[in-house]
Scaffold this motif. Structure first.
Motif, short mmCIF file in Angstrom:
data_model
loop_
_atom_site.label_atom_id
_atom_site.label_comp_id
_atom_site.label_asym_id
_atom_site.label_seq_id
_atom_site.Cartn_x
_atom_site.Cartn_y
_atom_site.Cartn_z
N GLN A 174 -19.95 -5.72 -12.76
CA GLN A 174 -20.25 -5.72 -14.20
C GLN A 174 -21.70 -6.12 -14.46
O GLN A 174 -22.38 -5.52 -15.29
CB GLN A 174 -19.29 -6.65 -14.93
N HIS A 175 -22.19 -7.14 -13.73
CA HIS A 175 -23.58 -7.56 -13.91
C HIS A 175 -24.54 -6.45 -13.49
O HIS A 175 -25.55 -6.21 -14.16
CB HIS A 175 -23.87 -8.84 -13.12
N GLN B 252 -24.60 -3.81 -16.22
CA GLN B 252 -25.41 -4.24 -17.37
C GLN B 252 -26.90 -4.16 -17.05
O GLN B 252 -27.71 -3.70 -17.88
CB GLN B 252 -25.03 -5.65 -17.79
#
Length: 198
Positions: free
Chosen positions: A97-98, A101
């Motif tokens: 997820q990081h 992003q």
């Protein structure tokens, strides 16, 4: 009574073989998505290596756009750091997820750079800039294909892990959670159909 013992031993043996098969399949599917992520890593590193060259060429022509150039460099460095963390464990949802992003921020910074570059005709005709832009575009396509292969492998792993009876044993075998799909901001934009008005 001798036959009953053999039947029980046969059932136990079949159950053990079936559990071994579940374990081996989980490991195989996890290895596939980890290998697929390694392909993404190769292409993203290639892109990260191209960006400083792009910035250097742009910097010579875009003397008043320091803020835009710095935003691209910062976003690139952050994405590279998150890629390293995700590569260490591509099955960890927060790491993916990081990275997703950070890639979205980098994509936005590169888009702003492209818009700003439109105001510099000399830059658009610069041979080095044209070559770097072409390499970056080719790498973007490779990243998209590698991401698709990764997401397909993740789906296969998650589907098998969630199915019955593997779900009963997955946590015991070290497969307690689903792997995370890797979605970049551009994939969401592509899925949205543009409005056309006449």
């Amino acid at each position: 009574m001798g036959t009953a013992i053999w039947v029980v031993l046969g059932i136990i043996l079949v159950a053990i073989i079936y559990l071994i098969n579940i374990y081996n399949t989980l490991v195989s599917y996890r290895n596939r998505f980890q290998n697929s992520f390694a392909q993404i890593e190769v292409q993203l590193k290639r892109r990260y290596d191209l960006i400083p060259n792009l910035i250097e060429v742009a910097k010579k022509a875009m003397t008043h756009e320091r803020e835009t150039l710095e935003a691209v460099v910062t976003a690139r460095n952050e994405a590279a750091a998150f890629l390293k963390a995700a590569a260490a464990n591509p099955g960890e949802a927060s790491a993916i997820q990081h990275l997703s992003q950070a890639e979205g921020l980098l994509g936005g910074a590169l888009s702003r750079l492209n818009v700003v570059m439109e105001a510099y005709p000399d830059l658009k005709t610069n041979q080095n800039m044209m070559q770097l832009t072409e390499e970056l575009s080719t790498t973007e396509n490779r990243v998209a294909f590698a991401r698709q292969a990764f997401n397909d492998a993740v789906m296969t792993y998650n589907t098998y892990r969630q199915s019955f009876p593997p779900i009963l044993f997955a946590a015991t075998f070290g497969h307690a959670t689903d792997a995370e799909l890797l979605e970049f901001a551009d994939s969401e934009e592509i899925q949205q159909v543009p409005k056309v008005t006449f």
